[in-house]
Design a protein around this motif. Structure first.
Motif, PDB file in Angstrom:
ATOM      1  N   ALA A   1      -4.418   9.847  -5.994  1.00 54.61           N
ATOM      2  CA  ALA A   1      -3.365   9.102  -5.295  1.00 54.61           C
ATOM      3  C   ALA A   1      -3.046   9.773  -3.973  1.00 54.61           C
ATOM      4  O   ALA A   1      -2.793   9.109  -2.964  1.00 54.61           O
TER       5      ALA A   1
ATOM      6  N   GLU B   1      -5.073  11.541  -2.050  1.00 54.82           N
ATOM      7  CA  GLU B   1      -6.133  11.221  -1.088  1.00 54.82           C
ATOM      8  C   GLU B   1      -5.938   9.823  -0.524  1.00 54.82           C
ATOM      9  O   GLU B   1      -6.057   9.589   0.675  1.00 54.82           O
ATOM     10  N   GLU B   2      -5.617   8.913  -1.430  1.00 50.75           N
ATOM     11  CA  GLU B   2      -5.412   7.518  -1.021  1.00 50.75           C
ATOM     12  C   GLU B   2      -4.224   7.429  -0.062  1.00 50.75           C
ATOM     13  O   GLU B   2      -4.273   6.741   0.961  1.00 50.75           O
TER      14      GLU B   2
ATOM     15  N   GLY C   1      -4.950   8.567   3.385  1.00 48.58           N
ATOM     16  CA  GLY C   1      -5.679   7.492   4.064  1.00 48.58           C
ATOM     17  C   GLY C   1      -4.732   6.430   4.603  1.00 48.58           C
ATOM     18  O   GLY C   1      -4.890   5.932   5.724  1.00 48.58           O
TER      19      GLY C   1
ATOM     20  N   LYS D   1       0.802  -1.222   0.000  1.00 45.77           N
ATOM     21  CA  LYS D   1       0.000   0.000   0.000  1.00 45.77           C
ATOM     22  C   LYS D   1       0.840   1.281   0.000  1.00 45.77           C
ATOM     23  O   LYS D   1       0.728   2.111  -0.886  1.00 45.77           O
TER      24      LYS D   1
ATOM     25  N   CYS E   1       1.376   3.209  -3.490  1.00 46.41           N
ATOM     26  CA  CYS E   1       0.657   4.480  -3.642  1.00 46.41           C
ATOM     27  C   CYS E   1       1.635   5.647  -3.691  1.00 46.41           C
ATOM     28  O   CYS E   1       1.468   6.585  -4.473  1.00 46.41           O
TER      29      CYS E   1
END
Lengths: 218, 219
Positions: free
Chosen positions: B124, B126-127, B130, B105, B109
């Motif tokens: 990307a 925003e991801e 997270g 992850k 990312c």
């Protein structure tokens, strides 16, 4: 080894090769567990709570504590029930590294090429994926020779870590073979693995839980 | 050739994991630089014929490949000091889960933050935020991901601390704002000799990102 009520539960789905892995591991260790079958197309509260990061099966719940990621679960089972059944990972440090390497290769490189055959939209794409899958199996054939040391499994006399990693895909491999007419585990290309595949599927710890090709095809 | 050889590339965070682990264990080794952007040495091709990539640890002539597998090998081959993985199976499973998360992850990312532009990059970002928040939650108020002791997950993530500046600059956000505990953890890791010696300066990494962007045709 009888588990107490609710001590060991596995959240999964019968067709999944990833779910098959911890089932084989638990069987090898004679651990009784409750199999919680997820409903197709829906994720249960328990799954979402137990694996908030990926929301995926399999999840092993041991005394309600979740373990996620199929091969991590296999290694956990090996450690948590170290005194039961046979060791899944070898005792030798270097050999352990080799088993981990090949298990990672199988998921990271080989599985995508096998899956690529199923997903392929053109004959060309299918042929390309098949070539990649066979090339990968050739490498795995060599690895089998080295790791098995002439014995039945990658793990030697007993099913080991790499056996579980690769063997779990055999159900789907058979489906792909039926659908495409291609032989993946070909006696001519990879003779040792062709024999190993049959042996793995027939093993006591595997045969009850390996999904039937007919059922997968539906 | 010494008993322990590491085939590596100076800027590789995967190689740095191995350097950190070897340093934590106080293992004497020979570092060999590979030119990953050019020709690969015969030793590398021989030692990692499957992937032909660094890092490769060669111990008494036997090669071990894949950074997290190498770090586990180092932990098990020198078990008498600085344990990187915890003793009990459940904690070990958690450590493996989060180390794998860093690869699958965080790094995956993170690389999209400099490989992509426009809307795709914004998505990307925003991801990634997270992902940072998940790490923030996992770290909590612990000194390290491993607890009081520097451990497997710390080794897995620490090399990416020198990539923070590049992520922030390329995608336009602040890691300190998004995940203050992770930012503080990063600074704590840099205070460890093993980490400080292994990591590249953030400016150098930014330069490397520039090179990689050209290679991937991003601009």
């Amino acid at each position: 080894m009888a588990a107490e009520e609710g001590e060991v539960r596995l959240i999964g789905a019968w067709p999944s090769p990833f779910v098959l892995r911890p089932r084989v591991a638990l069987n090898l260790k004679w651990v009784e567990y409750e199999f919680l079958q997820e409903k197709f197309g829906e994720k249960s509260e328990l799954l979402l709570r137990s694996n908030p990061v990926y929301k995926k099966i399999p999840v092993l719940l041991h005394h309600d504590k979740p373990v996620c990621e199929s091969m991590i679960i296999v290694e956990y089972v090996d450690g948590a029930w170290a005194n039961s059944g046979h060791a899944i990972l070898p005792a030798d440090t270097y050999e352990r590294a080799l088993h981990r390497f090949w298990a990672f290769y199988i998921d990271d490189k080989w599985f995508p090429s096998m899956f690529g055959i199923a997903k392929a939209e053109t004959e060309e794409a299918k042929a390309e994926s098949a070539e990649q899958a066979w090339a990968g199996l050739k490498l795995l054939e060599e690895a089998f020779e080295k790791l098995s040391k002439g014995k039945a499994f990658f793990g030697g006399d007993t099913i080991g870590y790499v056996d579980i990693a690769l063997g779990s895909y055999l159900g789907w491999a058979k489906v792909i073979e039926r659908m495409t007419g291609l032989k993946l585990f070909d006696e001519e290309k990879t003779p040792l693995l062709a024999v190993w595949a049959g042996r793995f599927c027939a093993h006591e710890a595997v045969k009850e839980v390996m999904p039937e090709t007919e059922k997968l095809m539906e | 050739m010494k008993a322990v050889v590491l085939l590596d590339f100076w800027a590789s965070p995967f190689g740095q994991r191995c350097r950190i682990a070897l340093a934590e264990k106080g293992v004497d080794y020979e570092y060999r630089e590979e030119n990953v952007l050019g020709d690969k040495s015969p030793l590398l091709l021989q030692s990692n014929p499957v992937h032909k990539k660094i890092p490769v640890l060669i111990h008494d002539g036997k090669p071990v490949c894949e950074s997290l597998i190498i770090v586990q090998y180092i932990d098990e081959a020198w078990p008498d000091r600085a344990p990187l993985l915890p003793a009990d199976p459940y904690s070990r499973a958690q450590a493996r889960f989060w180390a794998d998360f860093v690869d699958v992850k965080f790094n995956e990312c993170g690389s999209r933050l400099w490989k992509l532009k426009g809307e795709a990059q914004a998505a990307a970002k925003e991801e990634f935020i997270g992902i940072l928040k998940l790490l923030e939650g996992e770290l909590g108020d612990k000194k390290y991901f491993g607890g009081d002791a520097f451990g497997f997950v710390d080794v897995a993530l620490a090399p990416f601390v020198s990539w923070f500046y590049s992520y922030e600059t390329c995608a336009g956000f602040s890691i300190e704002e998004a995940a203050p505990k992770v930012a503080a953890w990063g600074k704590r890791c840099m205070e460890r000799e093993s980490v400080a010696n292994a990591l590249s300066h953030p400016d150098k990494i930014y330069e490397i990102v520039g090179v990689l962007k050209k290679k991937f045709g991003v601009e």
